[in-house]
Design a protein around this motif. Structure first.
Motif, short mmCIF file in Angstrom:
data_model
loop_
_atom_site.label_atom_id
_atom_site.label_comp_id
_atom_site.label_asym_id
_atom_site.label_seq_id
_atom_site.Cartn_x
_atom_site.Cartn_y
_atom_site.Cartn_z
N ASP A 125 28.59 42.44 39.92
CA ASP A 125 29.24 41.64 39.31
C ASP A 125 30.94 41.48 38.83
O ASP A 125 31.67 40.50 39.73
CB ASP A 125 28.75 42.04 37.70
N ASN A 126 31.91 42.94 38.97
CA ASN A 126 32.92 42.71 38.52
C ASN A 126 33.92 42.72 39.47
O ASN A 126 34.64 42.46 39.88
CB ASN A 126 33.58 43.86 36.97
N SER A 173 33.08 39.64 40.85
CA SER A 173 35.23 38.56 39.97
C SER A 173 36.17 39.19 40.33
O SER A 173 36.79 38.42 40.27
CB SER A 173 34.32 38.49 38.92
N LYS A 223 37.60 38.47 42.89
CA LYS A 223 38.23 36.76 43.35
C LYS A 223 39.52 35.67 42.80
O LYS A 223 39.83 35.21 42.25
CB LYS A 223 36.97 35.47 42.50
N TYR A 224 39.65 37.25 41.48
CA TYR A 224 41.44 36.95 40.79
C TYR A 224 42.36 36.36 41.18
O TYR A 224 43.05 37.20 42.62
CB TYR A 224 41.28 38.35 39.98
N ASP A 256 36.60 45.71 34.75
CA ASP A 256 36.08 44.68 33.99
C ASP A 256 35.87 43.20 34.48
O ASP A 256 35.84 42.89 33.84
CB ASP A 256 37.33 44.64 32.87
N GLY A 257 36.68 42.74 36.40
CA GLY A 257 36.51 42.15 36.64
C GLY A 257 37.13 40.29 36.37
O GLY A 257 38.20 41.33 35.53
N SER A 258 37.62 39.33 36.92
CA SER A 258 38.83 38.48 36.18
C SER A 258 38.70 37.62 35.18
O SER A 258 39.24 37.48 34.53
CB SER A 258 39.07 37.42 37.44
N GLU A 259 37.35 37.41 34.85
CA GLU A 259 36.67 36.88 33.25
C GLU A 259 37.50 37.51 32.39
O GLU A 259 38.46 36.78 31.44
CB GLU A 259 35.36 36.63 33.29
N SER A 260 38.01 39.02 32.10
CA SER A 260 37.97 39.42 31.06
C SER A 260 39.85 38.76 31.32
O SER A 260 40.14 39.58 30.16
CB SER A 260 38.31 40.74 31.26
N MET A 293 40.78 36.55 32.46
CA MET A 293 41.66 35.03 31.79
C MET A 293 41.18 34.70 30.90
O MET A 293 42.09 33.96 30.47
CB MET A 293 40.44 33.74 32.65
N LYS A 294 40.27 35.44 29.71
CA LYS A 294 40.29 35.17 28.72
C LYS A 294 41.49 35.94 27.64
O LYS A 294 41.96 35.46 26.52
CB LYS A 294 39.21 35.33 28.09
#
Ligand code: PPS
Length: 293
Positions: A29-30, A33, A36-37, A85-89, A91-92
């Protein structure tokens, strides 16, 4: 190579980039993501092959950006590891000290680019990287390699089959760029030998105001960063840098030349032949002092 001696790895492909990326454990998953960052102005990527001193570098950078203060809590809560950790981590996250700081071992081509982002790359002499990686892989359950042999790690490493693929290729990709504009290239050995000057250059790269703060009052912040990022201090906080239990400390030995305690003359010569090609191309690597015979 006999695949039964390989640690447990997963090879990941990128939808828009060449090649594949070898990771220690599956974290689909990470990684999906992470690929895609989209980079932004103000992103600061700390880039390296594993075991080249990027945790040390992260500690120094964090302190430069935060008036000499260290990271509170776990490092990954403040400096996301892009592929884990992926891109969401990211972005927030709010920018910290003017930057969003991101760690990655992605190959150069896979790292998200933005004209107003910055990139720091740290390299280390390959024989010492191999030794450090050997202990790392043995000590981390996810690799299923607790009985792994050093001789096998030498072959795995030289064949480009270790974590994150071929270190020699990664070195070539970065070193040809040189330290210009938004890229700053460092050597682990240079930091060991001359940390004061290396931190000053790093602060200058991050911004003139940060360099001025670092050097104010006779460089008191610089001196405190050196003291607080020493091997002993960082080793005492071992759990801050790594999130799983391990059989060897993460901040393990921190020296130049530990390969001498591990490699046969033949193994060292196999490394040096490959490294000498890069030293011939990139004068900054002369510090590695490899035997080019
Ligand atoms: S990782 O797993 O890729 O994030 O590892 P990385 O942080 O890049 O590299 C780990 C090695 O860096 C050494 N290290 C240090 N050396 C000197 N001084 C300080 N403060 C320091 N902090 C980390 C660490 O000990 C690992 O090298 P080895 O040779 O295994 O000791």
């Amino acid at each position: 190579m006999d695949t039964s001696v390989l640690p447990t790895y997963v090879d990941v492909s990128h939808p828009n980039r060449q090649g594949s990326f070898r990771m220690p454990v599956d974290s689909d998953d990470n990684i999906t993501s992470a690929m895609k960052y989209v980079a932004n102005a103000g992103d600061l990527f700390i880039c390296s092959y594993p075991k080249c001193g990027c945790t040390w570098l992260q500690s120094m950078i964090w302190r430069i950006l935060h008036d000499g203060e260290g990271i509170k809590g776990h490092i990954r809560d403040h400096i996301p590891f892009l592929e884990f950790d992926g891109s969401e981590s990211i972005m927030k996250m709010q920018p910290n000290g003017g930057y969003k700081v991101i760690k990655t071992h992605f190959p150069y081509d896979w790292i998200p680019k933005h004209p107003c982002a910055k990139y720091v790359f740290i390299a280390r002499e390959p024989k010492d990287v191999c030794v450090s990686l050997y202990y790392h892989v043995k000590g981390f359950e996810g690799y299923n390699w607790s009985a792994g042999r050093f001789d096998d790690m030498v072959d795995i490493f030289l064949n480009g089959e270790a974590d994150c693929g071929d270190y020699f290729k990664m070195l070539d990709e970065w070193l040809r760029l040189e330290s210009t504009g938004s890229i700053h290239i460092m050597l682990y050995e240079e930091v060991i030998l001359n940390q004061r000057e290396e931190i000053r250059k790093l602060a200058k790269f991050l911004g003139a105001e940060l360099e001025a703060k670092l050097m104010a009052e006779n460089g008191s912040m610089l001196e405190s960063i050196i003291e607080n990022t020493s091997f002993m201090k960082m080793q005492k906080q071992d759990k801050k840098w790594y999130h799983t239990d391990r059989s060897t400390p993460f901040i393990r030995k921190g020296i130049i030349g530990d390969w001498k305690n591990h490699m046969t003359a033949d193994q060292a010569a196999r490394f040096d032949r490959k490294t000498a090609e890069l030293v011939g191309k990139y004068p900054m690597l002369k510090l590695w002092n490899v035997n080019s015979a």
